[in-house]
Design a protein around this motif. Structure first.
Motif, short mmCIF file in Angstrom:
data_model
loop_
_atom_site.label_atom_id
_atom_site.label_comp_id
_atom_site.label_asym_id
_atom_site.label_seq_id
_atom_site.Cartn_x
_atom_site.Cartn_y
_atom_site.Cartn_z
N LEU A 71 0.82 -1.21 0.00
CA LEU A 71 0.00 0.00 0.00
C LEU A 71 0.86 1.26 0.00
N GLN A 72 1.98 1.20 0.70
CA GLN A 72 2.89 2.35 0.70
C GLN A 72 3.52 2.57 -0.66
N ARG A 73 3.94 1.47 -1.29
CA ARG A 73 4.63 1.59 -2.58
C ARG A 73 3.67 1.96 -3.71
N LYS A 74 2.56 1.23 -3.81
CA LYS A 74 1.69 1.39 -4.98
C LYS A 74 0.74 2.57 -4.85
N PHE A 75 0.22 2.82 -3.65
CA PHE A 75 -0.78 3.87 -3.48
C PHE A 75 -0.25 5.06 -2.68
N GLU A 76 1.04 5.00 -2.33
CA GLU A 76 1.73 6.10 -1.65
C GLU A 76 1.03 6.53 -0.36
N LEU A 77 0.53 5.53 0.38
CA LEU A 77 -0.08 5.84 1.67
C LEU A 77 1.02 6.12 2.69
N SER A 78 0.88 7.19 3.40
CA SER A 78 1.90 7.57 4.39
C SER A 78 1.72 6.77 5.67
N PRO A 79 2.78 6.70 6.51
CA PRO A 79 2.63 6.04 7.82
C PRO A 79 1.48 6.62 8.64
N ALA A 80 1.31 7.94 8.58
CA ALA A 80 0.22 8.57 9.34
C ALA A 80 -1.14 8.10 8.84
N THR A 81 -1.29 7.96 7.52
CA THR A 81 -2.56 7.49 6.96
C THR A 81 -2.82 6.05 7.35
N LEU A 82 -1.79 5.20 7.25
CA LEU A 82 -1.95 3.81 7.64
C LEU A 82 -2.31 3.69 9.12
N GLU A 83 -1.66 4.47 9.96
CA GLU A 83 -1.96 4.44 11.38
C GLU A 83 -3.42 4.82 11.64
N GLU A 84 -3.87 5.88 10.98
CA GLU A 84 -5.25 6.34 11.15
C GLU A 84 -6.24 5.28 10.69
N VAL A 85 -6.01 4.70 9.53
CA VAL A 85 -6.95 3.72 8.96
C VAL A 85 -6.97 2.44 9.80
N LEU A 86 -5.80 1.93 10.16
CA LEU A 86 -5.73 0.65 10.88
C LEU A 86 -6.24 0.77 12.31
N ASN A 87 -6.09 1.94 12.92
CA ASN A 87 -6.52 2.13 14.30
C ASN A 87 -7.97 2.60 14.43
N ARG A 88 -8.44 3.41 13.48
CA ARG A 88 -9.73 4.08 13.67
C ARG A 88 -10.77 3.80 12.60
N GLN A 89 -10.38 3.18 11.48
CA GLN A 89 -11.34 2.99 10.39
C GLN A 89 -11.46 1.53 9.94
N SER A 90 -10.94 0.61 10.71
CA SER A 90 -10.93 -0.80 10.33
C SER A 90 -11.80 -1.61 11.28
N GLY A 91 -11.50 -2.89 11.44
CA GLY A 91 -12.25 -3.73 12.37
C GLY A 91 -13.71 -3.85 11.99
N LEU A 92 -14.59 -3.89 13.00
CA LEU A 92 -16.03 -4.01 12.76
C LEU A 92 -16.52 -2.89 11.86
N LEU A 93 -16.06 -1.66 12.14
CA LEU A 93 -16.49 -0.51 11.35
C LEU A 93 -16.05 -0.64 9.90
N GLY A 94 -14.80 -1.01 9.69
CA GLY A 94 -14.27 -1.06 8.34
C GLY A 94 -14.94 -2.10 7.47
N VAL A 95 -15.13 -3.31 8.00
CA VAL A 95 -15.69 -4.39 7.20
C VAL A 95 -17.19 -4.22 7.00
N SER A 96 -17.90 -3.86 8.05
CA SER A 96 -19.36 -3.72 7.94
C SER A 96 -19.77 -2.47 7.17
N GLY A 97 -18.94 -1.42 7.29
CA GLY A 97 -19.30 -0.15 6.69
C GLY A 97 -20.42 0.56 7.42
N LEU A 98 -20.83 -0.01 8.58
CA LEU A 98 -21.97 0.55 9.30
C LEU A 98 -21.61 1.10 10.67
N SER A 99 -20.94 0.28 11.48
CA SER A 99 -20.77 0.65 12.88
C SER A 99 -19.60 -0.10 13.51
N SER A 100 -19.06 0.50 14.57
CA SER A 100 -18.04 -0.16 15.39
C SER A 100 -18.67 -0.87 16.58
#
Length: 396
Positions: free
Chosen positions: A251-280
């Motif tokens: 993801l860093q190489r191909k889509f140029e996602l920064s460490p800060a973006t990865l940290e934000e997505v993996l910590n706050r936008q993934s899990g139940l919320l990320g997969v369901s698209g509805l709720s955490s």
């Protein structure tokens, strides 16, 4: 001695005052940032309670409000009855700290340095600490660490298969988390079963906003699912849990996602919320899944599968299992998730009574005829923290 205990989340604060002698709860409060503002609840042992809403959340306001309500509830009582003698602070990441400790300026600085490793938790705990020290500058402030319980992990459990210099020069290792909860639940399980703790092989599944499972043998942690940070391991409310490191490099190489973006997505936008698209919130995800929402159905399946896989691995580490414990928000309240996990673990000998499971309240044994006791236990991180404060002050 009255002890104030603070458990800070990224947008919440649980506060309580316990009597250190009999460990009774004298007062408690919870402040939560919600979609439409901040909800604050206060309760005390005199039967007083209040609920109110406000527009903005801050740890200073939350701590100050709780202490004001505490003092108001103690009007007419002696100064000793209303005074606070010490403050205990829960810190998720303690790094090299392996026991609770008095918080000096040096300790506070070291905890600040660990914030990058627990970005959802340590910064919040530091804000609560600063607020409490301003309001209670003349009492001892003690840090209790979720990582400390896992100081007993053997080298094969805490060492990553990476270059030796990373391990020894950069302190790259698995620390483990939720230690205050895991240690309390292990001790409580032994009490419920009236068996010596040092004879039991226990897996505690702490399933809440954050999720982890720990293998406990002889009362000590010997393996756990979280690692260098609280991001490793099980699927969580907004955290991904374990993903392939190669994926992140891609993801860093191909889509140029920064460490800060990865940290934000993996910590706050993934899990139940990320997969369901509805709720955490697992309750909302389950409701949607039962209504036919396919992404929510998949979310539940992933969550259950990852817990079952982790328990299976820990079963092997323990060379068997005597007790399986469910705790924290999902573990304590979701009979459906407990039932699905237990079904997935039937092959190991886990069997639960459907009626007991559906109607249970913590602390309960929901086992069917099985060699493995399955318990639902209300976690008491406040009580574990109180005991850490008492131990630290006694040793000082």
């Amino acid at each position: 001695m009255n002890v104030l205990l603070l458990n800070a989340g990224s947008s919440s604060l649980k506060a309580s005052i316990l009597d250190s002698a009999d460990e009774s709860i004298l007062a408690s409060s919870q402040s939560d940032r919600e979609e439409n503002g901040v909800r604050y609840e206060f309760h005390d042992d005199q039967g007083q309670s209040k609920t109110q809403k406000s527009d903005e959340f801050s740890f200073t306001t939350a701590v100050k409000q709780f202490l004001n309500d505490w003092q108001s509830s103690r009007e007419g009582q002696s100064t000793a009855d209303a005074s606070i003698s010490a403050v205990g602070h829960r810190f998720v990441h303690g790094g090299k700290f392996t026991t609770s400790t008095i918080i000096t300026d040096e300790v506070q600085s070291r905890l600040d340095e660990l914030s990058a490793l627990a970005p959802l938790h340590n910064p919040a705990s530091l804000e609560a600490l600063i607020a409490a020290k301003q309001l209670l500058p003349d009492v001892a402030h003690v840090a209790g660490f979720d990582t400390a319980f896992h100081a007993t992990l053997p080298p094969e459990a805490y060492t990553y298969p990476v270059p030796d210099e990373w391990t020894n020069q950069w302190d790259v290792r698995r620390y483990g988390f939720h230690g205050l909860s895991h240690s309390y639940c292990a001790e409580r399980a032994a009490e419920i079963l009236n068996r010596p703790l040092d004879e039991l092989r226990i897996v505690v599944c702490h399933l809440g906003h954050g999720c982890s499972a720990t293998a406990i043998k002889g009362g000590q942690s010997i393996d756990t699912t979280m690692g260098f940070t609280p991001l490793e391991g099980l699927m969580m409310a907004t955290r991904s849990g374990t993903v392939d490191p190669g994926l992140l490099l891609h993801l860093q190489r191909k889509f140029e996602l920064s460490p800060a973006t990865l940290e934000e997505v993996l910590n706050r936008q993934s899990g139940l919320l990320g997969v369901s698209g509805l709720s955490s919130d697992m309750r909302k995800v389950l409701e949607a899944a039962q209504s036919g929402h396919e992404k929510s159905q998949l979310t539940v399946k992933i969550f259950v599968q990852r817990v079952c896989k982790a328990v299976g691995q820990l079963y092997v580490t323990l060379n068997g299992l005597d007790v399986l414990v469910f705790t924290a928000g999902i573990g304590e309240r979701s009979a459906e998730i407990r039932a699905q996990i237990a079904t997935g673990l039937n092959c190991l000998g886990v069997k639960i009574d459907e009626t007991k499971n559906a109607s249970c309240t913590p602390d309960s044994d929901i086992s069917a005829s099985s060699t493995i006791n399955t318990l639902v236990i209300q976690t008491r991180e406040d009580l574990s923290l109180l005991r850490e404060v008492k131990k630290t002050l006694a040793e000082t």
